[in-house]
Design a protein around this motif. Structure first.
Motif, PDB file in Angstrom:
ATOM      1  N   GLY A  66       0.818  -1.199   0.000  1.00 44.27           N
ATOM      2  CA  GLY A  66       0.000   0.000   0.000  1.00 44.27           C
ATOM      3  C   GLY A  66       0.852   1.249   0.000  1.00 44.27           C
ATOM      4  N   GLU A  67       0.217   2.380  -0.166  1.00 47.30           N
ATOM      5  CA  GLU A  67       0.915   3.662  -0.155  1.00 47.30           C
ATOM      6  C   GLU A  67       1.306   3.996   1.280  1.00 47.30           C
ATOM      7  OE1 GLU A  67       2.776   6.679  -2.031  1.00 47.30           O
ATOM      8  OE2 GLU A  67       1.564   5.109  -3.001  1.00 47.30           O
ATOM      9  N   PRO A 110       3.917   0.160  -2.346  1.00 45.51           N
ATOM     10  CA  PRO A 110       2.911  -0.296  -3.309  1.00 45.51           C
ATOM     11  C   PRO A 110       3.342  -1.591  -3.984  1.00 45.51           C
ATOM     12  CG  PRO A 110       3.391   2.051  -3.589  1.00 45.51           C
ATOM     13  CD  PRO A 110       4.427   1.507  -2.660  1.00 45.51           C
ATOM     14  N   ALA A 152      -3.571  -2.043  -4.185  1.00 40.55           N
ATOM     15  CA  ALA A 152      -2.389  -1.359  -3.633  1.00 40.55           C
ATOM     16  C   ALA A 152      -1.244  -1.325  -4.625  1.00 40.55           C
ATOM     17  CB  ALA A 152      -1.940  -2.056  -2.349  1.00 40.55           C
TER      18      ALA A 152
END
Length: 351
Positions: A58-59, A127, A213
């Motif tokens: 994910g960020e 990511p 993501a």
């Protein structure tokens, strides 16, 4: 007065129809509890892996970046403290200082964030990068599926020997080689479906992670072509592994003995002997499995053989294992094992 005993006429049993034997073996394969449990566990592990991936990819948030920056600052401070101790007493760290050498020369300049790889390298949550993880994931799924396929191939014929159901089967289908052929054909079909399912599972997982993501960067040219070719070779490896397990168990007639022999081979031959004699690694099953599936094949370095030519003076000899060579080698070994097992099955008594 004697009575002559009359023997009833001997009649040969009609051959079992090939189609009915294949259908029966296919039904037995699908109904095996071990394969059903294996499929269920595989789906469960896949679902857990997807959840773990969603939690780890994910960020990065502002808190993640702040934690990474704090860790970087601590590492730089600890290094600078060590450097200051070195500057104060360089002989304590490097021994007698030669004439003309300063403490700066011994202790070096202060480290920067760039020297430590940058703050981004300390951020664990990143990511999902499909471009870099695509073929790697296909290789991982192919390796895991191949190991499970070997076990399936071993138990597929090993269970017949352990329960002695092979004897009852031969009463219905007395043509032994036809029985082996039917079992092998069903195993190949099942292993192919299993290999395809494993690669579809990876594509589905990668698609979920990329959608939830992933990076927004476009995929490089030729990505899907390379990935699908790798996956196709992975399916082939799964089939060959299943046939190897089937052939080995056909010889030893025991699933446990076949799995033990495979484990001994991996530990004693593949790991130990390949390190002692690297030039023999080209004949190892595991090495050829990597050469078959890995993108671009596999280049081996023979550190027990040094190249003394003018171009590569002092360098280890290299050997390239291509897809075709590795695939043919694995297929040849599988064919030999199945051939020997089938010959013994046709010649040995069955009790």
């Amino acid at each position: 007065m004697s009575a002559a005993l009359q023997q009833p006429p001997v009649t040969e049993l009609p051959p079992t129809p090939r189609g009915s034997l294949l259908r029966a073996e296919l039904h037995r394969f699908r109904a095996r509890r071990f394969i059903q449990v294996l499929a269920g566990v595989g789906v469960l592990v896949w679902a857990v892996a997807v959840v773990v991936g969603l939690l780890n990819f994910g960020e990065p948030t502002a808190a993640d970046r702040a934690a990474a920056q704090a860790q970087m600052d601590q590492m730089l401070a600890e290094n600078e403290a060590f450097r200051q101790d070195c500057l104060a007493d360089p002989e304590q760290f490097a021994g007698p200082v030669p004439d003309g050498t300063t403490a700066e020369d011994i202790c070096g300049p202060p480290l920067t964030e760039q020297d430590m790889g940058g703050v981004e390298s300390l951020i664990t949550k990143q990511p999902f990068d499909l471009a870099s993880a695509g073929t790697g994931g296909a290789l991982a799924f192919a390796g895991l599926a191949s190991a499970l396929a070997f076990v399936v191939g071993a138990t597929w014929i090993g269970a017949e020997w352990s329960t002695r159901s092979i004897v009852a089967l031969l009463f219905w289908a007395p043509q032994r080689l036809r029985v082996v052929g039917a079992k092998l054909a069903v195993l190949v079909a099942g292993a192919t479906a299993f290999g395809v399912a494993a690669q579809v599972g990876w594509l589905t997982m990668a698609g979920i992670l990329d959608a939830a993501a992933g990076l927004d960067d476009p995929l490089p040219d030729g990505f899907w072509s390379t990935l699908l070719q790798t996956q196709a070779r992975g399916v082939l490896l799964v089939v060959l592994a299943a046939v190897l397990g089937f052939g080995l168990t056909s010889i030893v007639r025991n699933t446990g003995a076949a799995l033990g022999a495979a484990f001994l081979y991996v530990v004693a031959v593949q790991l130990f002997l390949a390190n002692v004699k690297p030039s023999w690694s080209q004949w190892m099953l595991g090495t050829n499995a990597v050469g078959l599936v890995n993108e671009g094949g596999l280049t081996l370095f023979f550190y027990d053989q040094i190249d003394y030519s003018a171009e590569n003076l002092g360098e280890p000899v290299t050997y390239y294992l291509g897809h075709l060579q590795s695939g043919l080698f694995l297929a040849a070994v599988a064919a030999v094992l199945v051939g020997v097992g089938s010959w013994l099955f046709a010649r040995r008594d069955i009790h």
